[in-house]
Design a protein around this motif. Structure first.
Motif, PDB file in Angstrom:
ATOM      1  N   LEU A   1       0.851  -1.241  -0.188  1.00 29.98           N
ATOM      2  CA  LEU A   1      -0.593   0.073  -0.053  1.00 29.98           C
ATOM      3  C   LEU A   1       0.923   1.347   0.003  1.00 29.98           C
ATOM      4  N   ARG A   2       1.810   1.117   0.860  1.00 26.05           N
ATOM      5  CA  ARG A   2       2.538   3.046   1.389  1.00 26.05           C
ATOM      6  C   ARG A   2       3.539   2.659  -0.783  1.00 26.05           C
ATOM      7  N   ARG A   3       3.717   1.474  -1.412  1.00 30.75           N
ATOM      8  CA  ARG A   3       4.383   1.750  -2.425  1.00 30.75           C
ATOM      9  C   ARG A   3       3.486   2.235  -3.420  1.00 30.75           C
ATOM     10  N   VAL A   4       1.852   2.348  -3.729  1.00 29.25           N
ATOM     11  CA  VAL A   4       0.872   2.475  -4.139  1.00 29.25           C
ATOM     12  C   VAL A   4       0.717   4.588  -3.771  1.00 29.25           C
TER      13      VAL A   4
ATOM     14  N   MET B   1      -4.389   5.719 -22.843  1.00 26.95           N
ATOM     15  CA  MET B   1      -5.293   6.419 -23.289  1.00 26.95           C
ATOM     16  C   MET B   1      -6.012   7.976 -22.607  1.00 26.95           C
ATOM     17  N   PRO B   2      -5.714   8.289 -23.973  1.00 27.79           N
ATOM     18  CA  PRO B   2      -6.031   9.561 -23.194  1.00 27.79           C
ATOM     19  C   PRO B   2      -7.168   9.779 -21.501  1.00 27.79           C
ATOM     20  N   GLY B   3      -6.317  10.059 -20.512  1.00 30.17           N
ATOM     21  CA  GLY B   3      -6.981   9.850 -19.517  1.00 30.17           C
ATOM     22  C   GLY B   3      -6.690   8.658 -18.798  1.00 30.17           C
ATOM     23  N   PHE B   4      -6.052   7.608 -19.252  1.00 33.37           N
ATOM     24  CA  PHE B   4      -6.257   6.953 -18.527  1.00 33.37           C
ATOM     25  C   PHE B   4      -4.706   5.634 -18.403  1.00 33.37           C
ATOM     26  N   LEU B   5      -4.148   5.524 -17.362  1.00 31.70           N
ATOM     27  CA  LEU B   5      -3.053   3.818 -17.500  1.00 31.70           C
ATOM     28  C   LEU B   5      -3.117   2.812 -17.389  1.00 31.70           C
ATOM     29  N   ALA B   6      -2.946   1.929 -17.890  1.00 30.89           N
ATOM     30  CA  ALA B   6      -3.049   1.257 -16.496  1.00 30.89           C
ATOM     31  C   ALA B   6      -1.933  -0.134 -17.057  1.00 30.89           C
ATOM     32  N   THR B   7      -1.805  -1.029 -16.965  1.00 29.22           N
ATOM     33  CA  THR B   7      -0.363  -2.369 -16.721  1.00 29.22           C
ATOM     34  C   THR B   7      -1.350  -3.679 -15.971  1.00 29.22           C
ATOM     35  N   THR B   8      -0.787  -4.651 -16.701  1.00 31.09           N
ATOM     36  CA  THR B   8      -0.158  -6.401 -15.802  1.00 31.09           C
ATOM     37  C   THR B   8       0.324  -7.299 -16.203  1.00 31.09           C
ATOM     38  N   MET B   9       1.060  -7.468 -14.912  1.00 28.45           N
ATOM     39  CA  MET B   9       2.469  -8.283 -15.484  1.00 28.45           C
ATOM     40  C   MET B   9       2.377  -9.285 -14.655  1.00 28.45           C
ATOM     41  N   THR B  10       3.158 -10.882 -15.135  1.00 25.17           N
ATOM     42  CA  THR B  10       2.937 -11.675 -14.666  1.00 25.17           C
ATOM     43  C   THR B  10       4.317 -11.954 -14.528  1.00 25.17           C
ATOM     44  N   ASP B  11       5.040 -12.786 -13.653  1.00 34.58           N
ATOM     45  CA  ASP B  11       6.262 -13.319 -13.533  1.00 34.58           C
ATOM     46  C   ASP B  11       5.847 -14.869 -13.549  1.00 34.58           C
ATOM     47  N   PRO B  12       6.240 -15.851 -14.637  1.00 32.81           N
ATOM     48  CA  PRO B  12       5.540 -17.196 -15.184  1.00 32.81           C
ATOM     49  C   PRO B  12       6.495 -18.438 -13.927  1.00 32.81           C
ATOM     50  N   ALA B  13       7.421 -17.994 -13.825  1.00 34.22           N
ATOM     51  CA  ALA B  13       8.342 -18.157 -12.911  1.00 34.22           C
ATOM     52  C   ALA B  13       8.464 -18.533 -11.526  1.00 34.22           C
ATOM     53  N   THR B  14       7.653 -17.558 -10.876  1.00 35.74           N
ATOM     54  CA  THR B  14       6.893 -17.445  -9.786  1.00 35.74           C
ATOM     55  C   THR B  14       5.270 -18.005  -9.572  1.00 35.74           C
TER      56      THR B  14
ATOM     57  N   ALA C   1      -2.400  -2.814 -12.169  1.00 36.22           N
ATOM     58  CA  ALA C   1      -2.216  -1.253 -11.882  1.00 36.22           C
ATOM     59  C   ALA C   1      -2.759  -0.289 -12.673  1.00 36.22           C
ATOM     60  N   LEU C   2      -4.327   0.115 -12.383  1.00 35.77           N
ATOM     61  CA  LEU C   2      -4.888   1.031 -13.129  1.00 35.77           C
ATOM     62  C   LEU C   2      -5.234   2.618 -13.065  1.00 35.77           C
TER      63      LEU C   2
ATOM     64  N   LEU D   1       4.639   0.919 -15.173  1.00 36.25           N
ATOM     65  CA  LEU D   1       5.049  -0.528 -15.913  1.00 36.25           C
ATOM     66  C   LEU D   1       5.784  -0.774 -14.038  1.00 36.25           C
ATOM     67  N   SER D   2       6.673   0.282 -13.397  1.00 38.11           N
ATOM     68  CA  SER D   2       7.880   0.549 -11.971  1.00 38.11           C
ATOM     69  C   SER D   2       6.570   0.234 -10.983  1.00 38.11           C
ATOM     70  N   LEU D   3       5.459   0.256 -10.829  1.00 32.62           N
ATOM     71  CA  LEU D   3       5.445   0.694  -9.696  1.00 32.62           C
ATOM     72  C   LEU D   3       4.537  -1.158 -10.142  1.00 32.62           C
ATOM     73  N   VAL D   4       4.154  -1.560 -11.267  1.00 33.13           N
ATOM     74  CA  VAL D   4       3.532  -3.207 -10.855  1.00 33.13           C
ATOM     75  C   VAL D   4       4.764  -4.208 -10.473  1.00 33.13           C
ATOM     76  N   ALA D   5       5.920  -3.388 -11.095  1.00 34.28           N
ATOM     77  CA  ALA D   5       7.180  -4.403 -11.567  1.00 34.28           C
ATOM     78  C   ALA D   5       7.593  -4.526 -10.036  1.00 34.28           C
ATOM     79  N   ASP D   6       7.360  -3.194  -9.123  1.00 29.67           N
ATOM     80  CA  ASP D   6       7.762  -3.166  -8.072  1.00 29.67           C
ATOM     81  C   ASP D   6       6.337  -3.905  -6.846  1.00 29.67           C
ATOM     82  N   LEU D   7       5.430  -3.907  -7.316  1.00 30.40           N
ATOM     83  CA  LEU D   7       4.634  -4.816  -6.566  1.00 30.40           C
ATOM     84  C   LEU D   7       4.850  -5.706  -6.217  1.00 30.40           C
ATOM     85  N   LEU D   8       5.041  -6.842  -7.468  1.00 34.21           N
ATOM     86  CA  LEU D   8       4.964  -8.041  -7.575  1.00 34.21           C
ATOM     87  C   LEU D   8       6.428  -8.782  -6.724  1.00 34.21           C
TER      88      LEU D   8
END
Length: 454
Positions: free
Chosen positions: A13-16, A292-305, A311-312, A322-329
């Motif tokens: 939550l702190r990272r978000v 898109m104008p007004g929006f950012l989104a990312t989904t990423m998965t590490d298949p190894a783990t 994030a939206l 992208l950095s946020l999602v990678a950091d959360l993971l």
């Protein structure tokens, strides 16, 4: 939802919260996915006066492309098309009909990045005939296969391909074949119920400007859809291999393979078949970003783990999503590393045990093991080298197909003595023998008659 430790949840939550504050996002919602389900989610900011939740809709932009790509791969697996097919085979009448389906899926066809005319992301779109009439030879920017060149146009074309082969709209095909089976019931082309308004945030003052959201018409397959945390969690799990029979896991693994590296900077990014690839924090991630104008989104998965994150945000820019999602993971895996699967004895089919053990390619020793699923694993006994897994071809001829590594796609054939004892392995003309350079095996070039000497 599986619970995480309070310390882990606070770190996430702190990272978000940090990203929402420093990126000045009107709202930001994020989540971690594990074992095919939502493990944690958190949000900051407001949508119409309330904290967004897991069902609040945001535009997901180019994540739409991945959903379209899934339908294209389903068509391939059904035998309706081959990835090597020229576009002309299925959608004749374009100025780039020699491009293959694989070129379009992987952004390697050299097509222009944006459709001609007014910027499609902020303008109402026309139909396929309108789009195609604007795409002349001048919209071909690079030789096919030369380089990675991201093309929104290419996915507009793939949407038309899906529509023609399915006899319905690309959207209806995605709904029926991907969204419904994965339980993504809130994902839609136009928002309904609780949804975020897209905003541009002024670069030098804390004020916002509403962004438009039009129907992109024939360009919609490149970035039209809206979704929420609950639905994107299901798709994040899908990319990690929890495919719910929408595609075979082997096909999803094929989508995650790098078809091209993005050579515009450090080799930390690439693209597969409808999926973006990124190397971050030592992890090889697969998924997609969206804007898109007004929006950012990312989904990423590490298949190894098996850990994924998403994030939206409802901001045109400013959020390092992208950095946020990678950091959360990475945070989830660092603070609560997933436990390895428990080892249990597994039955071995008749004849497999006698294949295991030491084999030699020339003087180089290799170990052959049986994997729990009945596949074989061949790799050097020490150090790095050519290693691959193999699955039985099932043709009754003692043949095995390479699945990865140097021998991917190659055939391993077991040759036996008259009593059935394995004598040697023939792998893409390489001969593996129980002892180094066994003179009784057909070693290429023969074996010196004098044998080994000191």
């Amino acid at each position: 939802m599986a619970a995480m430790l309070p310390t882990t949840e606070h770190a996430l939550l702190r990272r978000v919260a940090t990203e929402q504050s420093t990126g000045r996002a009107p709202s930001l919602v994020a989540a971690v996915v594990r074992d095919g389900e939502l493990a944690w989610w958190g949000a900051r900011g407001e949508v119409t006066g309330a904290r967004p939740d897991t069902r609040t809709l945001y535009r997901i932009g180019s994540i739409t492309k991945s959903l379209v790509a899934v339908v294209v791969l389903r068509l391939r697996d059904e035998g309706r098309l081959a990835l090597s097919d020229p576009l002309d085979t299925h959608v004749p009448g374009t100025a780039f009909g020699e491009l293959t389906i694989a070129h379009l899926l992987s952004h390697t066809g050299g097509l222009t990045s944006e459709s001609p005319g007014s910027w499609w992301e902020r303008s109402p779109g026309g139909d396929w005939d309108d789009l195609n009439s604007d795409l002349g030879l001048q919209e071909r920017k690079h030789r096919p296969g030369r380089r990675f060149h991201y093309s929104n146009v290419g996915y507009g074309v793939l949407g038309e391909l899906v529509a023609r082969l399915r006899g319905t709209s690309w959207l209806d095909a995605v709904r029926a074949e991907v969204l419904a089976p994965l339980g993504m019931h809130r994902t839609t082309d136009r928002p309904t119920g609780a949804h975020a308004q897209g905003f541009a945030v002024h670069p030098f003052a804390d004020v916002v400007l509403p962004e438009p959201a039009h129907d992109a018409g024939a360009m919609a397959p490149a970035g039209q859809l809206w979704s929420c945390v609950d639905d994107l969690a299901a798709f994040t799990a899908f990319v990690g291999g929890d495919t719910a029979e929408v595609l075979h896991p082997d096909t999803v693994a094929e989508m995650r393979e790098a078809a091209m590296i993005d050579d515009s900077g450090p080799w930390s990014a690439g693209y597969g078949l409808g999926l973006q690839l990124a190397r971050v924090h030592g992890k090889r991630l697969a998924g997609h970003t969206g804007s898109m104008p007004g929006f950012l989104a990312t989904t990423m998965t590490d298949p190894a783990t098996g850990t994924g994150a998403l994030a939206l945000a409802n901001a045109t820019s400013g959020v390092g999503i992208l950095s946020l999602v990678a950091d959360l993971l990475a945070t989830a895996d660092e603070l609560e590393p997933p436990l390895p699967a428990e080892w249990r004895p597994a039955p071995v089919s008749d004849g497999l045990l006698e294949l295991t053990g030491l084999w030699h390619w020339g003087p180089a020793p290799h170990h052959l093991r049986v994997l729990p699923n009945g596949w074989l694993d061949l790799r050097p006994a020490t150090g790095a080298g050519r290693a691959s897994r193999f699955r039985p071809l099932g043709d009754g001829r003692d043949r095995w197909l390479g699945l990865d590594g140097y021998y991917s796609g190659e055939t391993l054939t077991v040759h036996r003595d008259t009593d059935g004892t394995p004598r040697y392995l023939d792998l893409a003309t390489f001969i593996f023998t129980r002892t180094p350079y066994d003179p009784a095996a057909p070693v290429p070039g023969g074996v010196d008659d004098g044998g080994w000497r000191g």
